[in-house]
Design a protein around this motif. Structure first.
Motif, PDB file in Angstrom:
ATOM      1  N   THR A  18      12.488  67.758   2.516  1.00 10.51           N
ATOM      2  CA  THR A  18      11.224  68.004   3.206  1.00 10.51           C
ATOM      3  C   THR A  18      11.461  68.427   4.650  1.00 10.51           C
ATOM      4  OG1 THR A  18      10.043  66.404   1.818  1.00 10.51           O
ATOM      5  CG2 THR A  18       9.032  66.963   3.933  1.00 10.51           C
ATOM      6  N   LEU A  19      12.236  67.652   5.379  1.00  8.72           N
ATOM      7  CA  LEU A  19      12.536  67.995   6.780  1.00  8.72           C
ATOM      8  C   LEU A  19      13.808  68.823   6.915  1.00  8.72           C
ATOM      9  CD1 LEU A  19      11.611  64.714   8.690  1.00  8.72           C
ATOM     10  CD2 LEU A  19      10.179  66.692   8.127  1.00  8.72           C
ATOM     11  N   TYR A  20      14.597  68.889   5.869  1.00  5.78           N
ATOM     12  CA  TYR A  20      15.803  69.729   5.904  1.00  5.78           C
ATOM     13  C   TYR A  20      16.203  70.067   4.474  1.00  5.78           C
ATOM     14  CZ  TYR A  20      18.849  66.086   4.105  1.00  5.78           C
ATOM     15  OH  TYR A  20      19.434  65.168   3.279  1.00  5.78           O
ATOM     16  N   HIS A  21      16.998  71.114   4.336  1.00  4.46           N
ATOM     17  CA  HIS A  21      17.582  71.496   3.053  1.00  4.46           C
ATOM     18  C   HIS A  21      19.068  71.756   3.261  1.00  4.46           C
ATOM     19  CE1 HIS A  21      13.841  72.127   0.709  1.00  4.46           C
ATOM     20  NE2 HIS A  21      13.328  72.330   1.912  1.00  4.46           N
ATOM     21  N   PRO A  93      26.653  63.570   6.697  1.00 11.82           N
ATOM     22  CA  PRO A  93      25.700  64.634   7.033  1.00 11.82           C
ATOM     23  C   PRO A  93      26.112  65.468   8.241  1.00 11.82           C
ATOM     24  CG  PRO A  93      24.832  62.482   7.633  1.00 11.82           C
ATOM     25  CD  PRO A  93      26.050  62.229   6.805  1.00 11.82           C
ATOM     26  N   GLU A  94      26.977  64.920   9.093  1.00  8.14           N
ATOM     27  CA  GLU A  94      27.416  65.676  10.276  1.00  8.14           C
ATOM     28  C   GLU A  94      28.198  66.921   9.894  1.00  8.14           C
ATOM     29  OE1 GLU A  94      30.488  62.480   9.392  1.00  8.14           O
ATOM     30  OE2 GLU A  94      28.288  62.625   9.487  1.00  8.14           O
ATOM     31  N   PRO A  99      21.139  70.576  14.943  1.00 11.41           N
ATOM     32  CA  PRO A  99      19.784  70.534  15.520  1.00 11.41           C
ATOM     33  C   PRO A  99      18.925  71.689  15.019  1.00 11.41           C
ATOM     34  CG  PRO A  99      21.413  70.056  17.202  1.00 11.41           C
ATOM     35  CD  PRO A  99      22.189  70.470  15.988  1.00 11.41           C
ATOM     36  N   ASP A 100      17.669  71.381  14.734  1.00 11.31           N
ATOM     37  CA  ASP A 100      16.708  72.365  14.236  1.00 11.31           C
ATOM     38  C   ASP A 100      15.570  72.472  15.248  1.00 11.31           C
ATOM     39  OD1 ASP A 100      14.768  73.848  12.948  1.00 11.31           O
ATOM     40  OD2 ASP A 100      15.095  72.917  10.994  1.00 11.31           O
ATOM     41  N   PRO A 101      15.674  73.411  16.195  1.00 10.61           N
ATOM     42  CA  PRO A 101      14.650  73.527  17.243  1.00 10.61           C
ATOM     43  C   PRO A 101      13.256  73.815  16.696  1.00 10.61           C
ATOM     44  CG  PRO A 101      16.621  74.795  17.802  1.00 10.61           C
ATOM     45  CD  PRO A 101      16.761  74.377  16.376  1.00 10.61           C
ATOM     46  N   ILE A 130      20.807  61.424  10.113  1.00  6.34           N
ATOM     47  CA  ILE A 130      20.246  62.730   9.766  1.00  6.34           C
ATOM     48  C   ILE A 130      19.212  63.174  10.794  1.00  6.34           C
ATOM     49  CG2 ILE A 130      18.761  63.923   8.096  1.00  6.34           C
ATOM     50  CD1 ILE A 130      20.251  62.304   5.899  1.00  6.34           C
ATOM     51  N   LEU A 131      18.317  62.265  11.164  1.00  9.65           N
ATOM     52  CA  LEU A 131      17.287  62.608  12.148  1.00  9.65           C
ATOM     53  C   LEU A 131      17.908  62.964  13.494  1.00  9.65           C
ATOM     54  CD1 LEU A 131      14.563  59.910  11.373  1.00  9.65           C
ATOM     55  CD2 LEU A 131      14.553  62.325  10.712  1.00  9.65           C
ATOM     56  N   ALA A 132      18.954  62.238  13.878  1.00 13.18           N
ATOM     57  CA  ALA A 132      19.629  62.535  15.141  1.00 13.18           C
ATOM     58  C   ALA A 132      20.299  63.904  15.095  1.00 13.18           C
ATOM     59  CB  ALA A 132      20.653  61.448  15.454  1.00 13.18           C
TER      60      ALA A 132
END
Length: 214
Positions: A18-21, A93-94, A99-101, A130-132
Motif C-alpha cells: 500500500t505505501l510501497y512496492h 528492507p534496507e 526515501p520516497d519524497p 520500513i517507515l524510516a
C-alpha cells in the motif's frame, strides 16, 4: 463513493503493498517463510517452498480468498511470534527501500486535517524500519502491528480493538489498503469507508475523496 469531509477524522493505512512496492523485499519475505517451514519440518529449502505453496493453495480454496503469509504459516504449525522472530532476523528492507519524497509529501499533506494510523500484519521492528527508510516514520499517530493482538488480518476482533483504541464512529474512519479481502472487507462490513489502491500513485485518490482536490 462520497464521504462527508466533516465526518472523517482518522485514516488507517495498510503498509506492505500500500505505501510501497518491492518485488525484491516480497521475495525475501517468502524465502524467510519457506526457510522456517523447512527448518521446522527438517526438509530442504526447496521442499519448504513447496509445502508453503501447497498449504497456501489449500487454504485459499477453503477460505475462498487469498490467505496471508502469516495465516498460511499458522496452518503449518508455526506460531505467529515464531514467524515474526524469523522475519526480524532474515528480512532486510534496507537493501530494497529508499526515501520516497512523493509518498512523504502526500501523507504530510493529510496530517493537518486528519490523524494517520497504520494497521499491518507486519511486526513493529520491521514496520518502524520500513517507515524510516521511506522517510514517513513521523507522520503516523500510532502503529498497530501484529504485536497488538497477535492475530493477523482479516480479524474482526482485532479491528474492533483498533477502532476502540483510536475512538470514533465508523464513518469517522477511512481504511486504505491494496488487498480487498485482507485489508478492506472487514472494515466495510462494519460500515467504514474504504479505498482500494493498486500502487502508491493511487493514494492521490484520498485527496479527491476527501475533497482536498477537485
Amino acid at each position: 463513493m462520497l464521504i462527508d469531509l466533516k465526518q472523517v477524522r482518522s485514516i488507517v493505512f495498510d503498509l506492505d503493498g500500500t505505501l510501497y512496492h518491492s518485488d525484491g523485499l516480497a521475495a525475501e519475505i517468502q524465502t524467510v517463510a519457506a526457510s522456517l517451514v523447512a527448518e521446522t519440518r527438517g526438509v530442504s529449502l526447496k521442499k519448504g517452498r513447496t509445502l508453503l505453496r501447497n498449504s497456501r493453495k489449500r487454504l485459499a480454496e477453503l477460505l475462498e480468498e487469498e490467505p496471508t503469509l502469516t495465516r498460511t504459516c499458522l496452518t503449518l504449525g508455526i506460531e505467529v511470534p515464531e514467524f515474526h522472530r524469523a522475519m526480524q532476523a532474515g528480512v532486510h528492507p534496507e537493501q530494497y527501500l529508499a526515501p520516497d519524497p512523493v509518498l512523504e509529501a502526500l501523507l504530510d499533506s493529510l496530517t493537518g486535517g486528519w490523524d494517520l494510523y497504520l494497521y499491518t500484519n507486519n511486526n513493529l521492528p520491521l514496520t518502524e524500519k520500513i517507515l524510516a527508510l521511506l522517510g514517513v516514520e513521523s507522520l503516523f499517530r500510532r502503529l498497530y502491528t501484529i504485536e497488538f493482538n497477535w492475530t493477523p488480518k482479516p480479524d474482526p476482533e482485532t479491528l474492533q480493538r483498533v477502532l476502540e483504541d483510536i475512538g470514533g464512529p465508523p464513518d469517522s474512519f477511512l481504511f486504505v489498503g491494496d488487498r480487498e479481502q485482507v485489508d478492506l472487507k472487514v472494515p466495510r462490513e462494519m460500515g467504514i469507508p474504504t479505498l482500494l489502491v493498486a500502487e502508491t500513485a493511487d493514494l492521490l485518490q484520498i485527496h479527491k475523496i476527501l475533497g482536498i482536490i477537485p
